[in-house]
Write an enzyme that holds these catalytic residues in place. Structure first.
Site, PDB file in Angstrom:
ATOM      1  N   ASN A   1       4.841   3.202  -4.707  1.00  0.00           N
ATOM      2  CA  ASN A   1       5.036   4.582  -4.254  1.00  0.00           C
ATOM      3  C   ASN A   1       6.528   4.738  -3.954  1.00  0.00           C
ATOM      4  O   ASN A   1       7.010   4.252  -2.942  1.00  0.00           O
ATOM      5  CB  ASN A   1       4.207   4.831  -2.990  1.00  0.00           C
TER       6      ASN A   1
ATOM      7  N   LYS B   1       8.192   7.360  -3.244  1.00  0.00           N
ATOM      8  CA  LYS B   1       8.509   8.420  -2.265  1.00  0.00           C
ATOM      9  C   LYS B   1       9.679   9.270  -2.762  1.00  0.00           C
ATOM     10  O   LYS B   1       9.837   9.442  -3.967  1.00  0.00           O
ATOM     11  CB  LYS B   1       8.789   7.811  -0.895  1.00  0.00           C
TER      12      LYS B   1
ATOM     13  N   HIS C   1      -1.512  10.666   1.527  1.00  0.00           N
ATOM     14  CA  HIS C   1      -0.579   9.733   2.167  1.00  0.00           C
ATOM     15  C   HIS C   1      -0.281  10.212   3.589  1.00  0.00           C
ATOM     16  O   HIS C   1      -0.192  11.420   3.830  1.00  0.00           O
ATOM     17  CB  HIS C   1       0.715   9.645   1.346  1.00  0.00           C
TER      18      HIS C   1
ATOM     19  N   GLU D   1       2.331  10.381   5.220  1.00  0.00           N
ATOM     20  CA  GLU D   1       3.519  11.241   5.344  1.00  0.00           C
ATOM     21  C   GLU D   1       3.183  12.684   4.969  1.00  0.00           C
ATOM     22  O   GLU D   1       3.737  13.628   5.533  1.00  0.00           O
ATOM     23  CB  GLU D   1       4.660  10.669   4.476  1.00  0.00           C
TER      24      GLU D   1
ATOM     25  N   GLU E   1      -3.811   2.294   4.651  1.00  0.00           N
ATOM     26  CA  GLU E   1      -2.425   2.167   5.081  1.00  0.00           C
ATOM     27  C   GLU E   1      -2.324   2.463   6.578  1.00  0.00           C
ATOM     28  O   GLU E   1      -2.262   3.636   6.978  1.00  0.00           O
ATOM     29  CB  GLU E   1      -1.548   3.156   4.317  1.00  0.00           C
TER      30      GLU E   1
ATOM     31  N   GLY F   1       6.661   1.320   6.374  1.00  0.00           N
ATOM     32  CA  GLY F   1       8.113   1.395   6.476  1.00  0.00           C
ATOM     33  C   GLY F   1       8.666   0.829   7.772  1.00  0.00           C
ATOM     34  O   GLY F   1       9.849   1.025   8.087  1.00  0.00           O
TER      35      GLY F   1
ATOM     36  N   SER G   1       4.339  -2.161   4.595  1.00  0.00           N
ATOM     37  CA  SER G   1       5.301  -3.272   4.645  1.00  0.00           C
ATOM     38  C   SER G   1       4.816  -4.502   3.885  1.00  0.00           C
ATOM     39  O   SER G   1       5.058  -5.634   4.307  1.00  0.00           O
ATOM     40  CB  SER G   1       5.647  -3.614   6.096  1.00  0.00           C
TER      41      SER G   1
HETATM   42  C1  PEP Z   1       3.654   3.550   1.634  1.00  0.00           C
HETATM   43  O1  PEP Z   1       4.271   4.458   2.151  1.00  0.00           O
HETATM   44  O2  PEP Z   1       2.745   3.793   0.835  1.00  0.00           O
HETATM   45  C2  PEP Z   1       4.021   2.187   2.001  1.00  0.00           C
HETATM   46  C3  PEP Z   1       3.101   1.254   1.934  1.00  0.00           C
HETATM   47  O3  PEP Z   1       5.310   1.977   2.424  1.00  0.00           O
HETATM   48  P1  PEP Z   1       6.007   0.583   2.812  1.00  0.00           P
HETATM   49  O4  PEP Z   1       5.555  -0.448   1.803  1.00  0.00           O
HETATM   50  O5  PEP Z   1       7.472   0.853   2.714  1.00  0.00           O
HETATM   51  O6  PEP Z   1       5.565   0.249   4.184  1.00  0.00           O
END
Ligand code: PEP
Length: 250
Positions: A9, A11, A95, A97, A167, A173, A213
């Site tokens: 992803n 973003k 997601h 976000e 998630e 992040g 992460s």
């Molecule tokens: C995401 O936003 O889908 C995600 C998993 O981000 P990160 O791997 O940066 O934590």
């Protein structure tokens, strides 16, 4: 049986030239290995058509969102048919976000899932609790509700077309990964919730990805868990070597 999948992803990162370059690099890197999982990159809308032109069928392509309307006067929005017309086959929906910054509710997400499925796009549907819900112990119920509200009006056939991504919002992040045991506990729970509604076969066939992460150093431990079928990768998907380090963790 369900598939193992690693999906990136991106973003709101990379210019068009940078994104096409990264897609080419991932495409080349994939050619050199016998990947034990499906690999997908989900990229900004502006990049979809160009990226579709430089990758092979071995690498899947997806959008990061789509509109909750089919067409019309919705300035700035991008519909599911528009996404599909680029050659993309996947779309991330729900997601955290999008839920947090753009007010996406379960009702809105339900509409988006239906529109995506009508275009034969595979939704990668995200669910997950915030830190407070992890700490106050309601996290299993929170995720159950997210699934029930947005997805349980689907027929078993349509539900079977989805990919889910757990998630935990506190892990996205932040550099803070859920432990493999925390991920497994939730993934097994999600599978039991699906089984309760659609039966064991649909639950067993559903790919449930972990996101938050995930990086080459922790991917193997996470992917070894029986109910973790891969990852949705944010930051580490922006670097070809890191992304491939996660792909090869299978
Ligand atoms: C995401 O936003 O889908 C995600 C998993 O981000 P990160 O791997 O940066 O934590």
């Amino acid at each position: 049986m369900r598939k193992n999948i690693v999906a990136g992803n991106w973003k709101m990162n990379t210019t068009l030239a940078e994104g096409v370059g990264l897609a080419k690099d991932v495409n080349e890197a994939l050619k050199g290995i016998d990947a034990k999982c499906d690999v997908v990159i989900c990229v900004p809308f502006t990049h979809l058509a160009s990226v579709a032109g430089v990758i092979d069928s071995k690498l899947g392509l997806g959008a990061e969102n789509c509109a909750d309307h089919l067409k019309g006067a919705y300035t700035g929005e991008v519909s599911a048919p528009m996404v599909a017309s680029t050659g993309a086959k996947y779309v991330i929906l729900g997601h955290s976000e999008r839920r947090q910054y753009y007010g996406e509710t379960s009702e809105i997400l339900k509409t988006k899932v239906n529109l995506a499925l009508e275009e034969n796009l595979t939704p990668i549907f995200c669910i997950g609790e915030v830190l407070e819900e992890r700490e106050n112990g309601t996290f299993l119920d929170v995720v159950t509700k997210q699934i029930e509200e947005a997805l349980f009006d689907l027929s078993a056939e349509d539900f079977g077309k989805l990919i889910l991504a757990y998630e935990p919002v506190w892990a996205i992040g932040t550099g803070k990964t859920a432990t493999a045991d925390q991920a497994e506990e939730m993934h097994a729970h999600i599978r039991s919730v699906i089984a309760g509604k659609y039966g064991k076969e649909v639950a067993d066939n559903c790919s449930i990805l972990y996101g938050g992460s995930c990086k080459p150093s922790n991917a193997k431990e996470l992917f070894e868990k029986p109910d973790v079928d891969g990852g949705l990768i944010g930051g580490a998907a922006l670097d070809c070597a890191s992304f491939m380090g996660i792909v090869t963790a299978f």
